[in-house]
Design a protein around this motif. Structure first.
Motif, PDB file in Angstrom:
ATOM      1  N   THR A 709      31.977  -1.712 -22.232  1.00  0.00           N
ATOM      2  CA  THR A 709      32.944  -0.688 -21.832  1.00  0.00           C
ATOM      3  C   THR A 709      32.230   0.466 -21.146  1.00  0.00           C
ATOM      4  N   ASP A 710      32.799   0.911 -20.033  1.00  0.00           N
ATOM      5  CA  ASP A 710      32.276   2.053 -19.287  1.00  0.00           C
ATOM      6  C   ASP A 710      33.417   2.995 -18.951  1.00  0.00           C
ATOM      7  N   ASN A 711      33.158   4.291 -18.997  1.00  0.00           N
ATOM      8  CA  ASN A 711      34.097   5.292 -18.512  1.00  0.00           C
ATOM      9  C   ASN A 711      33.385   6.172 -17.495  1.00  0.00           C
ATOM     10  N   PHE A 712      34.012   6.350 -16.324  1.00  0.00           N
ATOM     11  CA  PHE A 712      33.419   7.125 -15.251  1.00  0.00           C
ATOM     12  C   PHE A 712      34.315   8.299 -14.893  1.00  0.00           C
ATOM     13  N   LEU A 713      33.702   9.449 -14.596  1.00  0.00           N
ATOM     14  CA  LEU A 713      34.419  10.572 -14.013  1.00  0.00           C
ATOM     15  C   LEU A 713      34.680  10.228 -12.557  1.00  0.00           C
ATOM     16  N   THR A 714      35.961  10.172 -12.189  1.00  0.00           N
ATOM     17  CA  THR A 714      36.329   9.706 -10.850  1.00  0.00           C
ATOM     18  C   THR A 714      37.336  10.674 -10.248  1.00  0.00           C
ATOM     19  N   GLY A 715      36.988  11.309  -9.144  1.00  0.00           N
ATOM     20  CA  GLY A 715      37.937  12.204  -8.499  1.00  0.00           C
ATOM     21  C   GLY A 715      37.243  13.243  -7.657  1.00  0.00           C
ATOM     22  N   ASP A 716      38.026  14.142  -7.094  1.00  0.00           N
ATOM     23  CA  ASP A 716      37.483  15.239  -6.289  1.00  0.00           C
ATOM     24  C   ASP A 716      36.952  16.319  -7.209  1.00  0.00           C
ATOM     25  N   VAL A 717      35.690  16.694  -7.010  1.00  0.00           N
ATOM     26  CA  VAL A 717      35.030  17.650  -7.892  1.00  0.00           C
ATOM     27  C   VAL A 717      34.728  18.929  -7.120  1.00  0.00           C
ATOM     28  N   ASP A 718      35.240  20.062  -7.600  1.00  0.00           N
ATOM     29  CA  ASP A 718      34.929  21.359  -6.988  1.00  0.00           C
ATOM     30  C   ASP A 718      33.497  21.754  -7.355  1.00  0.00           C
ATOM     31  N   PRO A 719      32.806  22.624  -6.587  1.00  0.00           N
ATOM     32  CA  PRO A 719      33.356  23.314  -5.408  1.00  0.00           C
ATOM     33  C   PRO A 719      33.069  22.590  -4.106  1.00  0.00           C
ATOM     34  N   LEU A 720      32.333  21.528  -4.134  1.00  0.00           N
ATOM     35  CA  LEU A 720      31.943  20.857  -2.896  1.00  0.00           C
ATOM     36  C   LEU A 720      33.013  19.900  -2.394  1.00  0.00           C
ATOM     37  N   ASP A 721      34.091  19.737  -3.162  1.00  0.00           N
ATOM     38  CA  ASP A 721      35.189  18.862  -2.769  1.00  0.00           C
ATOM     39  C   ASP A 721      34.686  17.456  -2.433  1.00  0.00           C
ATOM     40  N   ARG A 722      33.831  16.946  -3.295  1.00  0.00           N
ATOM     41  CA  ARG A 722      33.298  15.607  -3.081  1.00  0.00           C
ATOM     42  C   ARG A 722      33.887  14.666  -4.123  1.00  0.00           C
ATOM     43  N   PHE A 723      33.782  13.386  -3.849  1.00  0.00           N
ATOM     44  CA  PHE A 723      34.325  12.377  -4.748  1.00  0.00           C
ATOM     45  C   PHE A 723      33.229  11.952  -5.721  1.00  0.00           C
ATOM     46  N   ALA A 724      33.493  12.153  -7.023  1.00  0.00           N
ATOM     47  CA  ALA A 724      32.478  11.856  -8.037  1.00  0.00           C
ATOM     48  C   ALA A 724      32.696  10.471  -8.631  1.00  0.00           C
ATOM     49  N   PHE A 725      31.607   9.879  -9.076  1.00  0.00           N
ATOM     50  CA  PHE A 725      31.679   8.613  -9.817  1.00  0.00           C
ATOM     51  C   PHE A 725      30.525   8.619 -10.808  1.00  0.00           C
ATOM     52  N   ASP A 726      30.631   9.489 -11.809  1.00  0.00           N
ATOM     53  CA  ASP A 726      29.560   9.717 -12.769  1.00  0.00           C
ATOM     54  C   ASP A 726      29.917   9.114 -14.120  1.00  0.00           C
ATOM     55  N   VAL A 727      28.924   8.549 -14.780  1.00  0.00           N
ATOM     56  CA  VAL A 727      29.151   7.907 -16.070  1.00  0.00           C
ATOM     57  C   VAL A 727      29.496   8.954 -17.120  1.00  0.00           C
ATOM     58  N   ARG A 728      30.563   8.687 -17.884  1.00  0.00           N
ATOM     59  CA  ARG A 728      30.925   9.541 -19.011  1.00  0.00           C
ATOM     60  C   ARG A 728      30.422   8.932 -20.315  1.00  0.00           C
ATOM     61  N   THR A 729      30.893   7.722 -20.621  1.00  0.00           N
ATOM     62  CA  THR A 729      30.477   7.022 -21.848  1.00  0.00           C
ATOM     63  C   THR A 729      30.236   5.554 -21.513  1.00  0.00           C
ATOM     64  N   ARG A 730      29.406   4.917 -22.326  1.00  0.00           N
ATOM     65  CA  ARG A 730      29.112   3.499 -22.132  1.00  0.00           C
ATOM     66  C   ARG A 730      28.847   2.869 -23.499  1.00  0.00           C
ATOM     67  N   SER A 731      29.322   1.625 -23.687  1.00  0.00           N
ATOM     68  CA  SER A 731      29.080   0.940 -24.952  1.00  0.00           C
ATOM     69  C   SER A 731      28.949  -0.560 -24.716  1.00  0.00           C
ATOM     70  N   LEU A 732      28.224  -1.198 -25.606  1.00  0.00           N
ATOM     71  CA  LEU A 732      28.051  -2.647 -25.600  1.00  0.00           C
ATOM     72  C   LEU A 732      28.085  -3.109 -27.049  1.00  0.00           C
ATOM     73  N   VAL A 733      28.975  -4.072 -27.351  1.00  0.00           N
ATOM     74  CA  VAL A 733      29.166  -4.523 -28.731  1.00  0.00           C
ATOM     75  C   VAL A 733      29.155  -6.042 -28.781  1.00  0.00           C
TER      76      VAL A 733
END
Length: 742
Positions: A709-733
């Protein structure tokens, strides 16, 4: 309580007045094997005993018409020895192009070829077990509760050990099933069970049933059952002990908090003990739910809490007994509350460990069901979460032919409140309630009424009350529903998203069955859903008129014209995008058009669409949700669910949009090896979730499961108004379970 007694008296009259449509009830004999009989479960009906038995046959159509014999006929043969029930099935067809969606167990029946067998072992018309198989020999099993009337539950959560195989031939397929009596619960001795069966045949485009179910009823209703008569009285005891241990290991990493990875190793398990032929004891120690699939997200435009269903296996079993009280929105016991607590520091909902628990559930005699549940959770002082004991007791007694009265008591007890010095948590929260479920023999009249009350140390006794009455005939349907929830009603272990209101929700429907090759059936409906707040007046309403139906080729449609009224007591963002809120203490009235269409899901490619067009609060909203599905028979499928909304509201600086995109791939290498990849992008949360699973069923009801399971921050991020795709949480079971019968 007076209202409850009044409704019981009215229903008693209706039960005696309503005339049943169940004439010429079918029956067949379950034969007895001899010492010379030997059955090999290979799907081939070559054993001599099958030719000696008289089958359950002469299936009738449910779709496209319930007045004709099925084109694709079915024969079901049954016999038994001291340990097992054996079933032989022969399903005729008009060709050899059978549709099987995948090889995964517990498949959905619609849109594919399969047959399902229903066993009402206590012959009470209220609860049943079902077993199913398709032409590839894929199995499914589960539980039906509340008899297939209002509030009926069809669950695939029940699992047990049994065997089945199928074989395909020119113009038909056959199947053999072996169901151990140790997996079933029934009275001893047994002379007769209730039985029914329904079959989907995609080539003749029909659904057929053995017992003859009218079109206006639910396909799996228990109101229309045949008699399954034992040639030799069944005296075999159904006692059994099953031990299901597990081990799991893996890691969780929170990248947002930049904390070290949390590596873990867990061990625990469940024990299932049949105390009597109808009563089960389930024990669980250190239960682990890491393999449970993530929730399917939705676009949240609601002012109140949204319901997400329970997915944990231990709580799903016998959920019909514990979770059937009240309505779905006034549910006094919602098992998902167990093991979920609020972190008093971050005010976020978090999971806390469940030490263990027990459940006793089942039948006491032929007319009484009982259930006892007790669970204990762990404290977390760092998060301000106390150790809590959850207790639930339920009892249900059958009345007349297909009605029952039940009682529920729920207790939530905090065990270490003083130690945590937490002042804003109730030391206890308790709920007591009584429900009356009613249904006439032929299901023409059905419904329920209930009265529940809650009390805690700092609140006075408060009540919730609701009733439904459903009238259902071939050409006309009518439903009355009302609810009242007191301002102080507080079921902490339940699901009650709204309090302090009175609601009525009447619905009427006119049904037509034209004799043409295009439209199979259609109906006109009218519905009102109105809320009042005591001492204030009306706060909400939805008035809706609609037309919908089903085409002869199994696609269906619906069109609705709606008028909404909403009074806001609190500020509210109707877009769900953290935008400027509408001010409180104002009301809104607006019209909208909604629709839905689902194509023929027998096809390799199918799709659905549900648009919304119209006014919305102080402006306009345009959007749709739907899906695309591609089947790769019989191995798997690709699906894409989506929801898109565009908001044009005057109080906002510009328009707003929301997107929810959820592609999913399911692939089954065999009947024992399954894989899935599920991705969800939700613009409301700026989050993308990836959930990948591999499941190997290496023995009956025994699995090795690997979940990423992976969760990514996805969207327009201020102040540079860029599109983010940063890891929030990750798990392997990795989890291994094994089912051992003693």
């Amino acid at each position: 309580m007076r209202f409850l007694i009044f409704l019981i008296c009215v229903t008693s009259f209706l039960s005696s007045w309503a005339q049943t449509n169940i004439n010429n009830k079918k029956s067949f004999i379950v034969g007895a094997t001899t010492q010379n009989d030997s059955i090999k479960i290979d799907g081939d009906l070559k054993e001599v005993i099958w030719s000696r038995l008289t089958p359950a046959k002469d299936f009738t159509q449910f779709f496209p018409s319930d007045s004709l014999q099925a084109k694709a006929q079915t024969e079901i043969y049954m016999c038994a020895d001291k340990k097992n029930l054996y079933i032989g099935i022969k399903c005729y067809a008009t060709g050899n192009e059978w549709i099987v969606n995948s090889l995964r167990r517990d498949y959905r029946a619609g849109g594919s070829d399969n047959i399902t067998l229903l066993f009402d072992t206590f012959d009470d018309g209220t609860n049943a077990l079902y077993f199913g198989i398709n032409p590839e020999g894929v199995l499914r099993e589960g539980i039906i509760s509340n008899g297939g009337s209002v509030g009926a539950d069809f669950s695939t959560s029940w699992d047990n050990k049994w065997r089945g195989e199928a074989k395909k031939y020119d113009g038909y397929y056959t199947a053999e099933l072996e169901i151990p009596f140790s997996t079933l619960r029934y009275p001893t001795p047994s002379k007769k069970w209730g039985f029914s069966s329904y079959r989907f045949d995609t080539q003749s485009n029909e659904i057929s049933t053995y017992s003859g179910v009218p079109r206006n009823q639910i396909l799996f209703t228990l109101a229309y059952m045949a008699d399954m008569i034992w040639e030799e009285e069944l005296t075999t005891k159904s006692s059994a002990v099953s031990i299901i241990p597990f081990v799991s290991s893996g890691f969780n990493k929170d990248f947002e908090d930049n904390t070290p990875a949390d590596e873990f190793f867990e061990a625990g398990g469940d024990v299932k003990i049949a105390l009597t032929p109808g009563l089960n004891l389930d024990l669980t120690v250190n239960p682990d739910f890491s393999q449970v699939e993530v929730d399917e997200q939705i676009t949240n435009l609601n002012r109140f809490e949204i319901f997400f269903p329970e997915r944990r296996q231990f709580f799903l079993e016998n959920a019909d007994l514990f979770g059937q009280f009240g309505f779905s929105n006034i549910n006094p016991f919602f098992s998902r509350r167990i093991g979920a607590s609020e972190d008093l520091i971050t005010e976020e909902l978090v999971q806390n460990r469940i030490y263990g628990g027990l459940r006793v559930s089942g039948k006491l005699g032929s007319n009484t069901r009982i259930g006892l549940l007790n669970m204990q959770t762990e404290a977390s002082k760092e998060q301000g979460i106390p150790s809590v004991n959850y207790g639930v007791a339920v009892a249900q007694h059958k009345l007349w032919t297909r009605s029952n009265i039940g009682m529920i008591v729920v207790n939530k007890e905090v065990l270490d409140l003083k130690e945590l010095d937490t002042l804003d948590i109730n030391r206890y929260n308790r709920m007591v309630g009584v429900d009356f479920n009613y249904a006439t023999r032929d299901n023409t009249w059905s419904g329920k009424t209930f009265a529940h009350s809650t009390f805690s140390p700092n609140t006075s006794l408060a009540i919730a009350q609701g009733s439904t009455l459903n009238y259902n005939t071939r050409k006309f349907g009518a439903l009355w529903k009302h609810e009242y929830v007191d301002e102080d009603y507080n079921a902490e272990v339940g699901f009650v998203p709204r309090t302090d209101y009175f609601r009525i929700n009447p619905v009427t429907e006119l049904r037509y069955y034209p004799q043409n090759e295009v439209l199979n059936n259609h109906s006109y409906s009218a519905e009102a859903d109105v809320f009042w707040r005591p001492g204030f007046g009306k706060t909400d309403h939805i008035f809706s008129v609609g037309w919908g139906g089903e085409f002869a080729q199994r696609s269906n449609f619906g069109l609705n014209l709606n008028h909404n009224y909403v009074y806001l007591f609190d500020p509210f963002d109707p877009t769900g995008t953290d935008s400027v809120e509408l001010d409180a203490d104002q009301d809104f009235s607006y019209f909208s058009f909604t629709g839905n269409y689902r194509s023929d899901n027998r096809k390799a490619f199918s799709w659905s669409l549900s648009p919304y067009i119209g006014e919305y609060f102080n402006g306009w909203r345009y959007g749709t949700r739907g899906s695309f599905n591609i089947r790769y028979q019989p191995k798997g499928s690709f699906s894409l669910n989506y929801a898109v909304n565009y908001f044009d509201l005057p109080h906002l600086d510009g328009s707003r949009e929301t997107f929810l995109i959820s592609p999913r791939i399911d692939y089954t290498f065999s009947k024992s090896l399954f894989t899935s990849l599920f991705v969800q992008y939700n613009s409301q949360d700026d989050n993308t979730n990836i959930n990948a699973r591999i499941q190997w069923r290496f023995a009956p009801v025994s699995d090795l499961i690997l979940v990423y399971t992976d969760n990514f921050l996805t969207g327009d991020v201020d102040p540079l108004d860029r599109f983010a795709f940063d890891v929030r949480t990750r798990s392997l079971v990795l989890k291994i379970t094994y089912w051992l019968n003693l």
